[in-house]
Scaffold this active site. Sequence first.
Site, short mmCIF file in Angstrom:
data_model
loop_
_atom_site.label_atom_id
_atom_site.label_comp_id
_atom_site.label_asym_id
_atom_site.label_seq_id
_atom_site.Cartn_x
_atom_site.Cartn_y
_atom_site.Cartn_z
N GLU A 47 -60.01 17.23 -30.31
CA GLU A 47 -59.95 18.16 -29.19
C GLU A 47 -60.27 19.59 -29.62
O GLU A 47 -59.54 20.53 -29.32
CB GLU A 47 -58.57 18.09 -28.53
CG GLU A 47 -58.34 16.72 -27.91
CD GLU A 47 -57.00 16.58 -27.17
OE1 GLU A 47 -56.08 17.34 -27.50
OE2 GLU A 47 -56.90 15.72 -26.30
N ASP A 63 -53.49 8.10 -24.24
CA ASP A 63 -52.70 9.32 -24.45
C ASP A 63 -51.45 9.35 -23.58
O ASP A 63 -51.43 10.04 -22.57
CB ASP A 63 -53.57 10.56 -24.17
CG ASP A 63 -52.89 11.85 -24.62
OD1 ASP A 63 -51.92 11.78 -25.38
OD2 ASP A 63 -53.35 12.92 -24.20
N GLU A 92 -45.21 14.62 -20.32
CA GLU A 92 -46.51 15.16 -19.93
C GLU A 92 -47.13 14.41 -18.76
O GLU A 92 -47.52 15.01 -17.76
CB GLU A 92 -47.45 15.15 -21.13
CG GLU A 92 -48.85 15.69 -20.82
CD GLU A 92 -49.74 15.76 -22.05
OE1 GLU A 92 -49.24 15.49 -23.17
OE2 GLU A 92 -50.93 16.10 -21.90
#
Lengths: 643, 643
Positions: free
Chosen positions: A251, A330, A358
């Site tokens: 990333e 993820d 998240e």
Amino acid sequence: MYSNLWLDEKVKDNGASVELNGYDEASKRVINALNELKTSKALSGLKIKASCSKVPALSDEGYRLAFENGVYTIFTNTDAALVYAVFRLINLIRLKADLKDPITEIPKNPLRMLNHWDNMDGSIERGYSGDSFFFEDNDIVINERTTDYVRAVASLGYNGVVINNVNVKGAACDLINERFIGKVKELSDLFASYGVKLYLSLNYAAPIEDETVKSADPFDEKVIAWWQKKMAYIYENIPDFAGFLVKADSEGRPGPFTYGRTQADGANMLAKAINPYGGIIIWRCFVYNCKQDWRDLKTDRARAAYDYFHDLDGEFLDNVILQIKNGPMDFQVREPVAPLFGDMSSTNQMIEFQIAQEYTGQQRHVCYLIPWFKEVLSFDTYAVGEGSNVKDIVSGKTFSRKLAGMCAVTNTGNDFNWTGHDLAAANLYGFGRLCFNPDLSSEEIAEEWIKLTFNDDTKVVSNIKTILMMSWPAYEKYNAPLGIGWMCSPAYHYGPDPDGYEYSVWGTYHKADHKYIGVERNSTGTGYSTLYREPLKTMYEKPETTPDELMLFFHRMPYDYKLKSGKTIIQHVYDTHFEGAEDVEKMNALWLELKGLVSEDSFDRVKERFDHQVWHSKEWRDVINSYFYRKTLIPDEKGRPLY
Amino acid sequence: MYSNLWLDEKVKDNGASVELNGYDEASKRVINALNELKTSKALSGLKIKASCSKVPALSDEGYRLAFENGVYTIFTNTDAALVYAVFRLINLIRLKADLKDPITEIPKNPLRMLNHWDNMDGSIERGYSGDSFFFEDNDIVINERTTDYVRAVASLGYNGVVINNVNVKGAACDLINERFIGKVKELSDLFASYGVKLYLSLNYAAPIEDETVKSADPFDEKVIAWWQKKMAYIYENIPDFAGFLVKADSEGRPGPFTYGRTQADGANMLAKAINPYGGIIIWRCFVYNCKQDWRDLKTDRARAAYDYFHDLDGEFLDNVILQIKNGPMDFQVREPVAPLFGDMSSTNQMIEFQIAQEYTGQQRHVCYLIPWFKEVLSFDTYAVGEGSNVKDIVSGKTFSRKLAGMCAVTNTGNDFNWTGHDLAAANLYGFGRLCFNPDLSSEEIAEEWIKLTFNDDTKVVSNIKTILMMSWPAYEKYNAPLGIGWMCSPAYHYGPDPDGYEYSVWGTYHKADHKYIGVERNSTGTGYSTLYREPLKTMYEKPETTPDELMLFFHRMPYDYKLKSGKTIIQHVYDTHFEGAEDVEKMNALWLELKGLVSEDSFDRVKERFDHQVWHSKEWRDVINSYFYRKTLIPDEKGRPLY
């Protein structure tokens, strides 16, 4: 101000009689443990004897607790284990265990860690509980809260904490420089006094900034020398420093790929530099192409970690450990288990979970994640035949690895209740317990936490336990269906947005059209299913044998396909989404029954979160259902409203 | 550093002979005008005579320019008009007009304004050209750039500028308090010296903050007294202050609705307070429910301004003017003309456009908006029979209103080239020219701007004019089709996201399913089409008579419906999206031909923007096409790739 989490109430002097035998009384851990024994309300007036007896079976971190002849006894081999033992004893007494049958507990996982994604400006990446308590205005903060945090995590037997975000930028680069090394040392000592090791995330690209080096190539002598010097400097200042967590080639973070080197080349270079001092390098496997063209049907992000690491088995040094996310994507509410687990018999591996919610409701929705982690841990990889469960692989048992374990991205922050949602603290508590003993049941852990946090009123225990146990399945029901994931708003990762990731660079596509949805990941598709061992490979090859809950992860399917449940996919979507929102109503009702039975503050805080969740789960329900309805125009069999 | 926009090059002394007759030589406007005459390179060595002659036909802002007996002559009635005349003369000479036939130009619109959405922290809401040049770190900045900005807008005949964002928060509330009033006065004087009036956006809720008032109810005596006192204070400090722009009851801004009052009650209260000093209140009609439930099919945001204001005709005081956005939604690339225009014969009205390219490519895509504004301005409302064009309504002609005009949310910022994209300056230039004379053609304006900004090389003029004229149609082609709008990413308003607004609170839905797309807005639907006068009402009632380009704004239609073009809606979508991206390739090629013919810096800057636009227009093409293809599974007749 902040809440006490699950810790015992302190009294000035509980009048307990405490005898310590064989411990180094100058050890800060021993001093801290003794202090707990002397001030724990639960231990008031009790007789306690703790002995440092060399009982090989207890190893470094285990303890034996018993009640013998009117005295509570503790045996450990080390002062670090004494800290864990003391907290456990206090909790057991608070939980009304009689200990007439002695208990011996030895942590199953060598590494039991929390990863903070705290930035030095005080923000927290994916933090949902206020700002950082470690950092503020690009400085390190050490205060009463720091101590209470370490005490709380030590009370569960966590033995390592990475204090800073894996994306290391700005001031955080100076955590290993003169600017902050003194304060890091101070913090590290505080951690150590509770038997917890402090780790840092490291900027792999750091030597690029050095005018005399300007590179991060692991084969460059200057780079190697730079890190050798840096490690020497760190250990000169912090002799017992534990090690580093590294996110590289991920990333936007630079890494060995930038120089045409492998992940092993990068990790080993650091590992060699830190090895003389006994430190370790934790190397994240979260490496994938984050600039994928959404038109590209061949690249499959789910394969990435496997494809990048699989061939490197045996190439990593002994003080390197790979940190692998539980799933191949993820931290979605449902994913298969990452095929990398058990795939590398000659490589240290640990598992990375995320208790920061998240993608699971951001601590505004209640979502007790322990049942989900339990499913992952008991997944059979068939690495060495049947029964090669993930929990035995990550604990080091299966391949006899000493460096092994579990970690979670943590859910804590500066909020009064530490975790934003009062009930989210069950994940912080539960994950620690699970690291210590993955065989504990979700219900057991929940019940312990409820009693230690609230009280042991039957209704309180029963209602909150029901809420916790319902919460993850409910969240899964009203979210993206059947393992497809990613139907949330990009960037925020909160709230429904079924096409939000569809035309983006993230490699997370569902490709839904009028007739079909999903990416085919079997041998005729991206081949992802073939990365598993038999019989998993065969099982995931065909829809008929693929578990319903992962159907759309593995296969591109027509909406009218009949699942093993007997329902069509589309009807399953409608039904689960209506059910999920109803489940939230039920959980809310269960909470409302607790008025007067739990503290008013806690009651009000959770009530407010439920008010939001009740509304928001209906948004999820209606958006997802309407999305599928508009796409298919297949009506709900039960005629409920679709928009 | 910043570019010179379209202004003439300055020389130290151009040797022109200048004679001024009848002007007040102490007037700052006269001094500024004289300075331009003396330093304009274009006027080098020429003889110029300017006279303040009372020629009633020229009114306050008009001028007559001629070349008579070897002398360039200017006639105006005021010193403000002298400023406009001087710049126009310079431009005409630069454009090689011979002026042997005298020209008389009188601005058609009394108000010709720019609205800045600049915040006092230096940020600009929907700003795509860097930070504010008016504000920095919560203070007002006055420097060389400020003067050059005012000079540039005066050169086009703009006569009013609102310097701060309509969302008035924080420090901006103090623009009318002691903290900033001195600097506002200084800025206002600078503006006035070029014949431009300074306006402020006002926080309608300001008196709520006053402990002795705590209300913004327009009927509350304390509120009334508060504003009377405030206006007295302002005019004591800035005697020639122009007035206020107000956004109330809109997108979270408080307003009269909060107290059960009408928009007229709110506007009139302020208008009464400012009236003794000759100031005006510009009241925005951008009022709608911004918390709509997306499941609610009855509420139609397109109706909102009409529904809130229509019945108030005649109730607004003479020094109030309603500022109405060009369309009923919000600056989309295509919308119908707002039905409020011409609907209120006894109310002052002005039109609000947006040259900040919020929804039209954010100054990374070239999008010359003048052709679009021209379409709006020549739209026949039939307010008083055929020929009741918008331009005559907003100029005050149709209903003989003195307070009338045009404004645009501006596209300027602190970037070197002022407007982010060099070609976006054509909108700043063009809009000023259009305010002055809405009858100018888009091509004329483009050509003027190109010659004044670049040079008069045939290829330069031809290529850039072609680019500009192609740009808005191209942008429309590769964006949301047929007037449906809003297929962009929420929050950013940039890039394709076909369902981005679909399940949100903004009232901007397309409700696309497998068979149909659009919201029915005729008499059987939300009734929006009935808000127009005949024959428009009848025209918009049926798809057969609705113009193709607005088909999906007015009607919910099946994808296989045949448009007047003979194409089905779905094929139209495919074709236009392929065409749009091809148009960008063509524009890019035309620009690349200009290497060496325009300044290298400018060439490179625009080239870089085109590199992005070429890629991004393909993203738009493929995302929108794939969205429709996946929904319908109707293939492209020409077999081009859909994903």
